[in-house]
Motif scaffolding. Structure first.
Motif, mmCIF file in Angstrom:
data_model
loop_
_atom_site.group_PDB
_atom_site.id
_atom_site.type_symbol
_atom_site.label_atom_id
_atom_site.label_comp_id
_atom_site.label_asym_id
_atom_site.label_seq_id
_atom_site.Cartn_x
_atom_site.Cartn_y
_atom_site.Cartn_z
ATOM 1 N N ALA A 21 0.529 -1.342 -0.025
ATOM 2 C CA ALA A 21 -0.309 -0.133 0.292
ATOM 3 C C ALA A 21 0.655 1.268 0.060
ATOM 4 C CB ALA A 21 -1.230 -0.394 1.409
ATOM 5 N N THR A 22 1.837 0.898 0.778
ATOM 6 C CA THR A 22 2.852 1.863 0.396
ATOM 7 C C THR A 22 2.897 2.284 -0.207
ATOM 8 O OG1 THR A 22 3.435 1.724 3.232
ATOM 9 C CG2 THR A 22 4.952 3.183 1.388
ATOM 10 N N GLY A 23 3.809 1.372 -1.068
ATOM 11 C CA GLY A 23 4.364 1.596 -2.604
ATOM 12 C C GLY A 23 3.639 2.198 -3.676
ATOM 13 N N THR A 24 2.207 2.386 -3.321
ATOM 14 C CA THR A 24 0.684 2.132 -4.498
ATOM 15 C C THR A 24 0.643 3.894 -4.620
ATOM 16 O OG1 THR A 24 0.184 0.025 -4.586
ATOM 17 C CG2 THR A 24 -1.263 1.692 -4.771
ATOM 18 N N ALA A 25 1.012 4.333 -3.187
ATOM 19 C CA ALA A 25 0.845 5.434 -2.143
ATOM 20 C C ALA A 25 2.137 5.678 -3.101
ATOM 21 C CB ALA A 25 0.220 5.647 -0.884
ATOM 22 N N ALA A 26 3.610 5.451 -3.070
ATOM 23 C CA ALA A 26 3.975 6.639 -2.978
ATOM 24 C C ALA A 26 4.099 5.986 -4.904
ATOM 25 C CB ALA A 26 5.760 5.803 -3.279
ATOM 26 N N TRP A 27 3.761 5.637 -5.831
ATOM 27 C CA TRP A 27 3.389 5.769 -6.812
ATOM 28 C C TRP A 27 2.649 6.522 -7.243
ATOM 29 C CZ3 TRP A 27 6.970 5.010 -10.464
ATOM 30 C CH2 TRP A 27 7.707 3.882 -10.459
ATOM 31 N N ALA A 28 1.336 6.893 -6.352
ATOM 32 C CA ALA A 28 -0.114 7.558 -7.083
ATOM 33 C C ALA A 28 0.594 9.155 -6.580
ATOM 34 C CB ALA A 28 -1.327 7.639 -5.930
ATOM 35 N N VAL A 29 1.514 9.470 -5.884
ATOM 36 C CA VAL A 29 1.721 10.880 -5.366
ATOM 37 C C VAL A 29 2.643 11.390 -7.213
ATOM 38 C CG1 VAL A 29 3.530 11.982 -4.572
ATOM 39 C CG2 VAL A 29 1.424 10.840 -2.792
ATOM 40 N N ALA A 30 3.564 10.517 -6.915
ATOM 41 C CA ALA A 30 4.653 9.906 -8.659
ATOM 42 C C ALA A 30 3.666 11.256 -9.399
ATOM 43 C CB ALA A 30 5.404 9.061 -8.984
ATOM 44 N N GLY A 57 0.566 -2.201 -7.669
ATOM 45 C CA GLY A 57 0.645 -2.051 -5.982
ATOM 46 C C GLY A 57 -1.325 -2.805 -5.693
ATOM 47 N N LEU A 58 -2.301 -2.579 -6.559
ATOM 48 C CA LEU A 58 -3.138 -2.035 -6.012
ATOM 49 C C LEU A 58 -3.612 -4.399 -6.025
ATOM 50 C CD1 LEU A 58 -5.535 0.068 -8.064
ATOM 51 C CD2 LEU A 58 -4.866 0.184 -5.225
#
Length: 124
Positions: A21-30, A57-58
């Motif tokens: 989930a943290t990696g997915t959030a990082a990709w979303a921020v990017a 990530g999802l």
């Protein structure tokens, strides 16, 4: 001379869903940052990299709990199988001891019967 190798430590428990989930959030921020900054047309592929990162990530957030439950079920099944095998071996060993004790008793009984008949024959 080499020293004996120490056993490996047990695996450290982690929260793999939180990591995904943290990696997915990082990709979303990017992705949001790239959309706000604005990219030249030749660098638009970076947007698709972020989208792919979010999608993977999802998928990981969905898949990791199922994977861990499956592994836990397999380990529980293996442990139950080992336990059944150990108990059957223990029962087999005790049954074998009982059989050998019964055989020993019948051998002693047969020997005492033979001694009894030979004593009667000599008495006659």
């Amino acid at each position: 001379m080499t020293r004996p190798r120490r056993p490996d430590p047990p695996p450290m428990p982690t929260n793999d869903v939180r990591i995904a989930a943290t990696g997915t959030a990082a990709w979303a921020v990017a992705l949001v940052v790239l959309l706000l900054v604005g990219l030249p047309s030749e660098d638009r592929w970076w947007l698709w990299v972020c989208v792919a990162g979010i999608a993977i990530g999802l998928f990981a957030v969905w898949y990791v709990p199922r994977l861990q439950r499956g592994r836990a079920r397999q380990e529980a099944a293996r442990a139950a199988k080992r336990e059944r095998e150990a108990s059957s071996e223990a029962e087999g060993a005790s049954a074998q001891e009982d059989t050998s004790a019964q055989e020993g008793a019948s051998v002693q009984k047969g020997a005492s019967e033979r001694e009894g008949t030979s004593e009667r024959e000599t008495a006659d």
